[in-house]
Write a protein that holds these residues in place. Structure first.
Motif, PDB file in Angstrom:
ATOM      1  N   LEU B 164       0.840  -1.203   0.000  1.00 26.97           N
ATOM      2  CA  LEU B 164       0.000   0.000   0.000  1.00 26.97           C
ATOM      3  C   LEU B 164       0.874   1.252   0.000  1.00 26.97           C
ATOM      4  N   GLU B 168       0.954   3.976  -2.927  1.00 32.87           N
ATOM      5  CA  GLU B 168       0.615   5.356  -2.567  1.00 32.87           C
ATOM      6  C   GLU B 168       1.749   6.285  -3.005  1.00 32.87           C
ATOM      7  N   ALA B 172       1.617   9.257  -5.947  1.00 37.56           N
ATOM      8  CA  ALA B 172       1.864  10.656  -5.626  1.00 37.56           C
ATOM      9  C   ALA B 172       3.205  11.129  -6.189  1.00 37.56           C
ATOM     10  N   TYR B1005      -5.640   6.581  -5.599  1.00 39.61           N
ATOM     11  CA  TYR B1005      -4.738   7.145  -4.596  1.00 39.61           C
ATOM     12  C   TYR B1005      -5.457   7.310  -3.266  1.00 39.61           C
ATOM     13  N   VAL B1008      -6.041   3.873  -1.698  1.00 37.11           N
ATOM     14  CA  VAL B1008      -4.809   3.245  -1.224  1.00 37.11           C
ATOM     15  C   VAL B1008      -4.287   3.968   0.014  1.00 37.11           C
ATOM     16  N   LYS B1009      -4.337   5.264  -0.060  1.00 38.84           N
ATOM     17  CA  LYS B1009      -3.832   6.082   1.055  1.00 38.84           C
ATOM     18  C   LYS B1009      -4.638   5.786   2.320  1.00 38.84           C
TER      19      LYS B1009
END
Lengths: 418, 1161
Positions: B164, B168, B172, B1005, B1008-1009
Motif C-alpha cells: 500500500l 501510494e 503521488a 490514490y 490506497v492512502k
C-alpha cells in the motif's frame, strides 16, 4: 413548409469523463460534435427544408479557436448552395465568445440583433420570424417580454435562448414563464439552452429540442433536432430526429439475484448488448453502476480495478469498438454478516468504518498530504472529475466503504496469488 | 457452528462418503488419509460446502462439474441443526437435504464471515501458513502491533502495508508513469497544445485583410508596367523604321536607271533556252557519226555465207556423235561376256559329268527340280535325325524308370510295420498341458507343509497346544466370540468402570461429608448438651402427666402413684426442668438449629451412603455377572480370559491364524487334486506306450513317461513320413513310365509315315533311292544347284552378246545414210571417222551463222538511233524559233541580254515591296506617308537613350511586382491554413481523456492512502486491545509447545517501538529474528491459537470450526503431542478438524482426550 429547429450545438466541445483503456474506441469518438452538426446539415438538405432555426450556443463559451467559426461558415455555405435559409440567435455561450461577433456569415444566415428583438418576414413562405440574441453571457432580464406582437396572416415563429422557469443544472438566463411566451400569439416558439428535449406546450408549440450531441455522462439518451411540418399555416407534425454519433447512457446493474462476480459481470454484458441494440451503430458511452445486495459485494468492491479490467475485456471482446465503458462503479451492498461488535481483529477489520467522528479524525490526519497531491490538479479539471468531497460526510462514508472492502481482499488476494 | 457430519456425496474421489464429525464435546477430529485417499479434496469440500464450489475446482476428475455435490449437517451454537447440500453452478447452488434449492443466505447465520477466502485465512492453518507466518514475524522483527495483527489475520500484513505504501508513493510521485503528477502534466501539455493550435480571430482577420490589400497593390503595379512597355515599343518602332525608309529611296533610283525592259512572260525560262541550244549542237554532231558506222557494218554482212544443209542436220550429227561413245563401250563389254560364257559352260559340263555321266549335256535340264521339291527334300533331311532319335530315347527312359520303381519297392519292404500314433499323441497332449504339474505339486506340498508348521506355532501361542490336521479343521469350524461382542463387553466394562469410579468418588465424597458433619456436630456438642425441641416436648409431657395425676387426685380423688409430697416434688422438678429447657432452647436457638440442620444433613448423608452401598452392591454384582458372562463367552476357547482389549488382540491373532488355516486347507486340497491328475495321466501314458511297443516303463515317473512319449511320437512320426515319401516317389515314377510308353507308340507310328514320304522324295534325285543318307541327299542337291546356276548364266550371256551386235549394226546404217545426204565425200570413210568429221564441219558452220546474226542486229539499232537524232534536231529548232518570237528578236543569239535586264527589274521591285511591308507592319496602323512624317528629322541615338531610360523604369516596377506577389502568396497560404480544421478540438479531446485518467488515479490514490492509514490505525487499536489478553494465552501455549524451553513471552523496547521477545528458562531474552525457524513457526502457531482462543471467549460471533492441514509436519513427537493437547482443549470451545497424511500422528494422539479418529479411503 418544413423547417428544422436545433439548439445548443457547442461545436468542438470535447467528450468529458471517459476513462481511457487499451482498445477503447478513441477514433470513433473524435470530432463528435462536428459529426453531429454535419448530420444536421445533411438532414436539412435531405428533407429539403425551407429554413433552419438555430437557437443559441453554437459555440462553447470558453472556446477560442477561430477554426471552429470557419467550419461553421462552411456548413452555412453548404446550406446556401441548397437554398436553405438560417435564422440564428446567440446564446449565453456565444455571447461569451468573441468569435461569434467577428465572423462574417454567408447571406443566407440571418443573425438576430442583440440590442432588441427584431422581426424578419418572408413573403414567399408567409412567415414572420422574431428573435433576439444575447448581449452578454449572464443575461438575467426577461427577453420574452420585449418581443413584438405577432404579424397577422403570417406563420409567426419566436427564437429565444432561455431557461424558461428554471431547470436544474442550467444557469437561469433570460428567465421567463411559459405564459410570457404563449401570450405573444405566435405559432411556434423555438427555444434553446436546456440540453434535454422537451415539448413544453402545444398550440402554440413551445419546444426545447435539447442539444444535438451529448458530451458527458449527465447528457444521456437520444440527442438531435426537431423537424417541424406546417400545412396551411398550421403545425401538422413535430418530430424529433436523432443526430448524435456518440450516445451516453448510465446502466444500472442490479446484482441482487447474483451470487458470484462472474454472474454480475455477465449480467452487465447482456444489459449492454440490449442497450446497444437501440443505438443503431452509434458508439455507446456507458457508465456501468453495479447496485443491489449480493454475496459478491466484498470481491467486487475490494478488487474493483481488477474487475473493471475484466469487464472491459469482456465488453471489448463482445462489442469491439461499438462501446466505451465510461466508468465502472460499484455501489453494491453485502449480505449482513452479524455486524459483530467484537474485541477481535476480525471485527476491527470487517467493521473498519467506525463512526463519522472516527473517519473525520482519520481523514484529518491524512488530509494535508492528500491536499498537497490534489493541489497539483488544475481547478478546471478538478471540477470535471466528480472527485469525492472530502468535507462531505456522505462522500467520506462511501469512500471508506470501498476501503473497508479493499483490505480483506488485499490480504486474501496475496494468499491466492501464491 | 460445528459440523455433525461432512457428506462427500460426489466430490473428488468420493461417492456417498460420510465423515461422522459428531463425536466429542465439539471434538478434535483427526482425519487421516494417506496420499491419494482424498485428503485435499475433503479439505476443499469444507470451503466448497460453506461458500460454494469454485469455478476452477479441481475435484471433478470422477464426477463431472454438474454432478459435484457436497453436503453436511451443521449445528448452530443455538442448538439448531440443518442439512445443506452444495452443487456447482452460478446460481441456486445451495440445496436442502431433499435437493430443493435454498436461498443463499439460509446458510449465512451459520457463518462468522461471508467470504470463503476470509474463512480460509482466519480459520484455516496449514504448514505453508506456519512457514509464512514465521517468516513474517522475522521480517517484522517482533514489532508487536503488526505481529499480533498478523497472528490474528494470517501472515501478509507486513507485505500488504508495504504494498500500500509503495503504491501510494508511486501514485503521488512526480515521475511515476501511472502517477497523478505525470498524468496532470500530460493534461496540461495537451491544454497548451490546444492553445497553440487554436486560431485567434485577430490572426484570421489580419490574413484576410492582408490578402485583399496586397491584391489591389499588385493590380496597380501591373497597370504601370503595361503603360511603360507600350511607350517603349513605340520608340523601338521608330528606331527600326529610320534605315528602312532610307533604303526605299535608294532602290527607287536604281529602278529608274534600268530604262525600257521587255517583260518576259511568266512561263519564259532562260534555263530552258540554254538547255535547248546545247541539245541542238550535240544532235548535229551525232548525225555525222551514225552514218559512217552504218556503212561499215553493211559491208561486213555481205562478206559472210554459211552451209545451210549441214546446219539443218546439225541435230542428227550431234546425236550420232554422242552414240559413238556408247558403241565403243559396248564393243569392250561383248568381249568380256564371251569369255565368261565359255568358262561357265565348261563348269556345267564338269558338274553334269559328276552327277550323271551318261546324260548328254543338252539334256541336263531334265535333272532340274522344282523349288517346292527342293524345300521338301531339305526339310526331310533335317527331320531325319529327330524322327529316328526320339523313339530310341524313350525306350531308354522306360528302362531306367522300371529299375527305380523296383528299388523303391525294396526300400518299402525293409521298413518296420506301420503303427497309428494318434491315441498316444492324444494322451501325450493331455499330459503335456500339465507338464508343470509335477513341479507345482511339489511346490504345493512344500507350501502346505510350511503353512502347517507356521499354523502349529501360532496355535501353540494361542493356547491350542499341539494340533494335527484334523484338529485344524475343528479349530477352523469352532465358533468364537465376535469383535462386536468384545466391543460391546469392552463398552460395558468401561461403563462399569466409569460407574464404579463415579461411585467410589461419591462414596469418598459421602464419607468426607459424614466426617465433616460428625466433626461439626461434635464441636457443637462439645459446648454442652443442647436441648432439643423433642426433649422439651418430652419434659412437658412428663410435667403434664404429673399435673394430670395431681389434678386427678385433687379433683377426682384418684389415688396417685406416688406419695403426694413426692408427686409435688416431682411436679415441681418437672416444671422447673421444663422452664429450664424452654429457656435454654430459646437461649441456644442458633446452636440448636445448626445442630438440627447438621443432624438432618447427617441423616441425609446416611441415606445416601445406604443408597451408595446398595449401588456398590449392585455394581459388584454387575461386575461379577459381567465377568461371568465374559468368561462364559470364552468358555470354549483354550485361552485364559483377560481384558477385552487383550482378548481383542488374541482374537485378532486367532483370525490371522484362521486365515492361515484356510490357506493350508486350500493348499492341501490343490496338492491332492494335482497328485490325482498326475496318477491318472501316468497310467494312460503307460498303456499307450506299451501299445506302441515301448518297454521298461512300468516304474517310470510321470515326467519320464511324458519324455518317453515325446521321443516315441517323434520316432513314429519319422517312420510314417519315410513310408509316405517312398510310396509317393514310387507312384510318381510308375505314372511317368506309363506316360512314356504311350509316347513311344505314337513316335514309332509317326516314323513309319515319314519314311514313306522320304523314299518318294529321294527317288526324284539322280541317286539310288535305297539307304541314301540325308548328307548324301544334301550333297546332290547342292551340286544340282551349282549346275543350274552355271547353265543359267551361260544363257544370260548369250542373250546380251546378241543385243550388242544388233545395236552396232543399226548405228553404222544411220551414219552411212547421213553422210550420203550432207557430205557425200565422206561416204567412203568409216562410220566413226565420218561422224567425227561431220561434227567438225558442223561446228564451223555454227560459228559463221552466229556472226552474221550479230551484225544484222547492230545495223537495226544504228538505224533506230539515227531516226531519233533527227527528231531531236527538229524539236530544238522549233522551240528556239518560238522564243525568238516572244522576245521580239530574229536569232536566238540575242536572247541572253534581254533576259538579264528583265531579271534586274524584278529584283528591285521585290525589295521595294518588302521594305514597304516591313515599315507598315511595324507602323502600328499608320500609313507609309504618316510614318515618313513621324520619323522625319528623328535621330537614332536620341531614340536609343530614351529606350534605355524606359528599360530601367520597367525593371524597377517588375521588382516591386514580384515582391508583392510573394507577399500575397505567403499571406494567402497563411489564410489557406486557417481552414476550419479541428486540430485544436482534437487536442482538447485528448486533454479530456487524460483528465479522466487523472480522476481514476486520484480515486485509486485516495483508497490506497486511506486503506494504509486505516490498516495502521487498526493494527494499533488491535494491539492496544488485545496485547495483554493474547499475550497471556500465547505465553501459556508457547511454554507448552516449546516444552518449557521458553517460559514466557515478554514485551521489550527498541527505541520507542514495542517488540515481542521470548524468555528462556534461564531468563535470557531472545528476539524473534534470533529464534530458530522451527521455534518461530511454533511461536506463530501459539499466537494464532491464542488469538482464536481469545476470540472464542470474547467475540459474540458464531464460532467457526478450525480447519488444520498437517501443521505438525516439522514438530517433533513431544511438541506435536503438546500441541495436540492444546488443540484438544481448544476443541472444548469450537470444533477442530485436523487433516493429516501421517499415520504416526494418530499414534501421538494416544492419551489425548477428546480425540476422534477418522480414516479416509
Amino acid at each position: 413548409m418544413k423547417f428544422i429547429h436545433a439548439a445548443d450545438i457547442h461545436l468542438d466541445s470535447p467528450m468529458v469523463g471517459l476513462e481511457r483503456y487499451d482498445g477503447a474506441p478513441v477514433d470513433e469518438l473524435r470530432g463528435a460534435t462536428r459529426k453531429a452538426f454535419e448530420n444536421l446539415i445533411r438532414l436539412a438538405i435531405d428533407e429539403a427544408v425551407d429554413f433552419v432555426l438555430m437557437v443559441g450556443d453554437i459555440y462553447d463559451g470558453n472556446w477560442r479557436d477561430y477554426n471552429t467559426g470557419l467550419y461553421f461558415i462552411r456548413q452555412m455555405a453548404e446550406l446556401r448552395q441548397h437554398g436553405i435559409r438560417v435564422y440564428l440567435v446567440s446564446g449565453n455561450h456565444d455571447a461569451a465568445n468573441r468569435m461569434s461577433r467577428e465572423l462574417t456569415l454567408p447571406d443566407n444566415v440571418h443573425h438576430f440583433s442583440a440590442k432588441r428583438a427584431e422581426t424578419i418576414t418572408d413573403d414567399h413562405l408567409h412567415i414572420a420570424v422574431h428573435g433576439q440574441s444575447y448581449r452578454t453571457a449572464e443575461l438575467k432580464e426577461n427577453l420574452a417580454a420585449g418581443f413584438p406582437g405577432s404579424v397577422p396572416g403570417r406563420f409567426n415563429i419566436g427564437l429565444l435562448h432561455t431557461g424558461v422557469t428554471g431547470r436544474p443544472g442550467h444557469a437561469h438566463y433570460a428567465p421567463c414563464s411559459l405564459d410570457n411566451l404563449t401570450a405573444h400569439n405566435y405559432d411556434y416558439w423555438a427555444l434553446g439552452h436546456i440540453h434535454q428535449r422537451e415539448e413544453m406546450h402545444r398550440a402554440p408549440w413551445v419546444v426545447m429540442p435539447g442539444n444535438i450531441q451529448g458530451r458527458h455522462i449527465r447528457e444521456t439518451g437520444e440527442k438531435g433536432c426537431t423537424l417541424v411540418t406546417v400545412e396551411g399555416g398550421v403545425v401538422s407534425a413535430v418530430e424529433h430526429r436523432s443526430l448524435d454519433v456518440v450516445r451516453w447512457a448510465v446502466l444500472e446493474v442490479a446484482t441482487d439475484q447474483t451470487e458470484t462476480v462472474e454472474e454480475a459481470l455477465d449480467l452487465a454484458v447482456s444489459a449492454c448488448e440490449e442497450m446497444l441494440a437501440g443505438c443503431n451503430e452509434r458508439l455507446l458511452a456507458v457508465r456501468i453502476v453495479f447496485t443491489g445486495t449480493t454475496s459478491a459485494h466484498a470481491r467486487l468492491l475490494g478488487e474493483q480495478e481488477h474487475w473493471q479490467e475484466v469487464l472491459r475485456g469482456l465488453l471489448l471482446g463482445q462489442f469491439g469498438e461499438r462501446l466505451w465503458a465510461e466508468k465502472i462503479l460499484f455501489k453494491t451492498a453485502g449480505l449482513a454478516h452479524g455486524e459483530a461488535e467484537g474485541n477481535d481483529s476480525l471485527a476491527l477489520l470487517l467493521d473498519a468504518v467506525g463512526n463519522d467522528h472516527d473517519l473525520a479524525d482519520l481523514m484529518a490526519a491524512e488530509r494535508s498530504e492528500i491536499d498537497t497531491v490534489l493541489a497539483k490538479i488544475p481547478l478546471e479539471l478538478r471540477e470535471q472529475l466528480e472527485l469525492p468531497d472530502l468535507d462531505n460526510p456522505d462522500d467520506l462514508n462511501a469512500l471508506f466503504a470501498e476501503v473497508r472492502e479493499m483490505l480483506p481482499s488485499l490480504l486474501t488476494l496475496k494468499r491466492e496469488s501464491q | 457452528m460445528r459440523f455433525l457430519d461432512l457428506r462427500l456425496l460426489a466430490y473428488g474421489p468420493f461417492t456417498d462418503h460420510r465423515l461422522d464429525l459428531s463425536g466429542g464435546e465439539q471434538g478434535l477430529h483427526i482425519v487421516y488419509g494417506p496420499n491419494e485417499a482424498g485428503k485435499s479434496a475433503s479439505l476443499r469440500a469444507i470451503g466448497s460446502l460453506l461458500y460454494g464450489i469454485g469455478a476452477r475446482c479441481p475435484d471433478n476428475f470422477v464426477h463431472a462439474y454438474p454432478d459435484l455435490r457436497v453436503g453436511a449437517r451443521l449445528r448452530h451454537s443455538s442448538g439448531e441443526e440443518e442439512v445443506f447440500v452444495r452443487r456447482k453452478g452460478s446460481k441456486n447452488t445451495l440445496l436442502d437435504r431433499d435437493g430443493h434449492s435454498l436461498a443463499d443466505h439460509a446458510i449465512t447465520k451459520y457463518l462468522a464471515v461471508e467470504d470463503g477466502r476470509l474463512f480460509e485465512l482466519l480459520y484455516g492453518i496449514n504448514h505453508q501458513t506456519l512457514l509464512e507466518g514465521g517468516l513474517e514475524m522475522k521480517n517484522l522483527k517482533g514489532r508487536i502491533g503488526e505481529t499480533l495483527f498478523s497472528a490474528g489475520l494470517g501472515a501478509g500484513v507486513n507485505d500488504l502495508l508495504n504494498r500500500l505504501a509503495e503504491e501510494e508513493k508511486n501514485l503521488a510521485a512526480p515521475r511515476f508513469p501511472e502517477g497523478i503528477a505525470k498524468k496532470v502534466a500530460a493534461y496540461k501539455e495537451h491544454k497548451t497544445e490546444v492553445q497553440s493550435l487554436a486560431l485567434a480571430s485577430r490572426d484570421w482577420m489580419e490574413a484576410d485583410n492582408g490578402c485583399r490589400r496586397l491584391g489591389e497593390e499588385l493590380t496597380g503595379l501591373n497597370e504601370a508596367i503595361l503603360a511603360k512597355a507600350r511607350e517603349r515599343s513605340a520608340l523601338e518602332r521608330k528606331l527600326r523604321n529610320l534605315p528602312r525608309l532610307a533604303n526605299l529611296s535608294r532602290l527607287d533610283e536604281e529602278l529608274a536607271a534600268l530604262g525600257k525592259v521587255v517583260r518576259l512572260p511568266a512561263h519564259y525560262s532562260a534555263e530552258s533556252r540554254q538547255k535547248t541550244v546545247y541539245h541542238l549542237e550535240q544532235a548535229l554532231a551525232a548525225q555525222q557519226r551514225l552514218a559512217t558506222k552504218l556503212d561499215d557494218l553493211e559491208a561486213q554482212c555481205a562478206a559472210i555465207d554459211p552451209p545451210t544443209l549441214l546446219l539443218e542436220n546439225g541435230e542428227r550429227i550431234q546425236r550420232l556423235h554422242h552414240d559413238l561413245n556408247s558403241q565403243q563401250t559396248a564393243a569392250k563389254d561383248r568381249e568380256q561376256l564371251a569369255v565368261r560364257r565359255l568358262q561357265k559352260e565348261n563348269d556345267a559340263r564338269q558338274a553334269l559329268k559328276d552327277l550323271a555321266p551318261t546324260l548328254p549335256f543338252a539334256e541336263a535340264e531334265n535333272l532340274r527340280l522344282s523349288r517346292a521339291e527342293l524345300a521338301q527334300l531339305r526339310e526331310l533331311c533335317v527331320e531325319f535325325e529327330v524322327k529316328h532319335e526320339r523313339p530310341q530315347a524313350l525306350v531308354e527312359d522306360i528302362a531306367t524308370l522300371g529299375r527305380m520303381v523296383a528299388a523303391s519297392k525294396a526300400q518299402l519292404a525293409a521298413l518296420p510295420a506301420a503303427v497309428d500314433p494318434a491315441p498316444l499323441a492324444e494322451v501325450y497332449k493331455k499330459a503335456a498341458r500339465q507338464a508343470t504339474l509335477a513341479q507345482a505339486l511339489a511346490e504345493a506340498k512344500g507350501r502346505r507343509d510350511s503353512l502347517l508348521e507356521e499354523i502349529s506355532g501360532q496355535l501353540a501361542q494361542l493356547g491350542y497346544g499341539i494340533c494335527d490336521e484334523a484338529k485344524l479343521a475343528e479349530i477352523a469350524s469352532e465358533s468364537t466370540p465376535s469383535f462386536e461382542s468384545i466391543d460391546r463387553f469392552d463398552n460395558r466394562f468401561r461403563a462399569l468402570e466409569q460407574d464404579e469410579k463415579r461411585l467410589a468418588d461419591r462414596l469418598a465424597e459421602n464419607e468426607a461429608e459424614q466426617e465433616r458433619l460428625l466433626t461439626e456436630l461434635d464441636s457443637l456438642h462439645r459446648g454442652g448438651h443442647l436441648v432439643s425441641e423433642e426433649e422439651l416436648a418430652e419434659l412437658r409431657a412428663e410435667r403434664d402427666e404429673l399435673w394430670l395425676e395431681i389434678k386427678g387426685n385433687w379433683l377426682d380423688g384418684k389415688a396417685p402413684n406416688q406419695t403426694p409430697p413426692a408427686l409435688a416434688a416431682s411436679y415441681e422438678s418437672g416444671v422447673a426442668s421444663c422452664d429450664e429447657a424452654g429457656d435454654r432452647l430459646r437461649r441456644e436457638a442458633a446452636q440448636v438449629q445448626q445442630a438440627a440442620r447438621l443432624q438432618a444433613e447427617k441423616a441425609a448423608a446416611d441415606r445416601r451412603r445406604n443408597v451408595l452401598a446398595a449401588e456398590q452392591e449392585r455394581l459388584t454384582a454387575s461386575r461379577s455377572g459381567l465377568a461371568d458372562e465374559w468368561r462364559r463367552l470364552w468358555e470354549s476357547m483354550p485361552v485364559a480370559v483377560v481384558s477385552p482389549g487383550e482378548m481383542r488382540g488374541w482374537l485378532g491373532k486367532r483370525e490371522k491364524t484362521l486365515a492361515a488355516i484356510h490357506s493350508f486347507v486350500e493348499a492341501n486340497r490343490s496338492a491332492s487334486a494335482m497328485a490325482e491328475t498326475v496318477a491318472t495321466l501316468s497310467d494312460e501314458l503307460r498303456v499307450m506306450l506299451t501299445g506302441v511297443g515301448e518297454m521298461g516303463i512300468a516304474s517310470a515317473s510321470f515326467v519320464d513317461l511324458v519324455d518317453r512319449a515325446e521321443v516315441c511320437l517323434e520316432r513314429l512320426g519319422r517312420q510314417n513320413e519315410e513310408r509316405n515319401r517312398l510310396r509317393e516317389t514310387m507312384a510318381a515314377r510308375q505314372a511317368e513310365m506309363t506316360d512314356k510308353e504311350e509316347r513311344l507308340g505314337r513316335e514309332q507310328k509317326e516314323l513309319a509315315a515319314w519314311q514313306t514320304i522320304w523314299l518318294q522324295a529321294v527317288r526324284k534325285l539322280p541317286v539310288t533311292a535305297e539307304n541314301v543318307s540325308p548328307s548324301q541327299v544334301t550333297a546332290v542337291i547342292d551340286k544340282l544347284d551349282s549346275l543350274f546356276e552355271d547353265l543359267d548364266e551361260v544363257k544370260r550371256n548369250s542373250v546380251r552378246i546378241k543385243a550388242i551386235d544388233k545395236n552396232r549394226h543399226e548405228f553404222a546404217q544411220n551414219v552411212a545414210t547421213l553422210a550420203e545426204k550432207v557430205a557425200p565425200d565422206l561416204v567412203e570413210k568409216s562410220d566413226a571417222e565420218a561422224i567425227l568429221l561431220l561434227r567438225q564441219r558442223l561446228t564451223q558452220a555454227d560459228k559463221e551463222a552466229d556472226l552474221l546474226a550479230t551484225l544484222k542486229k547492230q545495223i537495226d539499232e544504228l538505224r533506230k538511233d539515227k531516226e531519233k537524232n533527227d527528231e531531236t534536231i527538229d524539236k530544238a529548232r522549233t522551240f528556239l524559233a518560238s522564243l525568238c518570237r516572244e522576245a521580239g528578236c530574229t536569232d536566238h543569239q540575242g536572247l541572253p541580254a534581254i533576259e538579264q535586264r528583265w531579271l534586274a527589274n524584278q529584283r528591285l521591285e521585290e525589295e521595294i515591296s518588302r521594305l514597304k511591308s516591313d515599315v507598315l507592319d511595324d507602323g502600328g496602323g499608320l500609313s507609309l506617308a504618316q510614318i515618313s512624317t513621324e520619323v522625319a528629322g528623328l535621330d537614332a541615338d536620341q531614340l536609343e537613350a530614351r529606350i534605355k531610360a524606359l528599360d530601367d523604369a520597367l525593371k524597377e516596377l517588375n521588382r516591386q511586382k514580384d515582391e508583392k506577389a510573394r507577399e500575397l502568396g505567403a499571406t494567402e497560404e497563411q489564410k489557406r491554413r486557417m481552414d476550419g480544421n479541428d486540430r485544436a478540438a482534437r487536442a482538447a479531446e485528448q486533454a479530456a481523456l487524460i483528465g479522466a485518467e487523472v480522476g481514476r488515479a486520484v480515486h485509486r490514490y485516495l483508497r490506497v492512502k486511506l486503506a494504509g492509514a486505516l490498516l495502521r490505525r487498526r493494527i494499533e487499536e488491535h494491539r492496544r486491545r488485545s496485547q495483554s489478553p493474547i499475550l497471556v494465552r500465547a505465553n501459556a501455549f508457547f511454554k507448552r509447545i516449546s516444552l518449557g524451553g521458553f517460559t514466557e513471552l515478554d514485551v521489550d523496547f527498541e527505541g520507542d517501538q514495542q517488540i515481542l521477545v521470548g524468555v528462556r528458562a534461564n531468563g535470557n531474552k531472545v528476539r524473534l529474528e534470533e529464534m530458530s525457524d522451527g521455534t518461530r513457526d511454533q511461536l506463530y502457531l501459539a499466537l494464532r491459537l491464542a488469538y482464536l482462543d481469545h476470540e472464542l471467549d470474547e467475540s459474540n460471533r458464531e464460532p467457526m470450526p478450525l480447519v488444520l492441514d498437517d501443521i505438525l509436519m516439522n514438530f517433533d513427537d513431544e511438541r506435536s503431542r503438546a500441541t495436540l493437547q492444546i488443540l484438544a482443549e481448544l476443541s472444548g470451545k469450537t470444533q477442530v478438524i485436523y487433516f493429516t497424511h501421517h499415520r504416526h500422528l494418530v499414534e501421538l494422539t494416544k492419551g489425548v482426550e477428546q480425540v476422534q479418529l477418522h480414516a479416509l479411503g
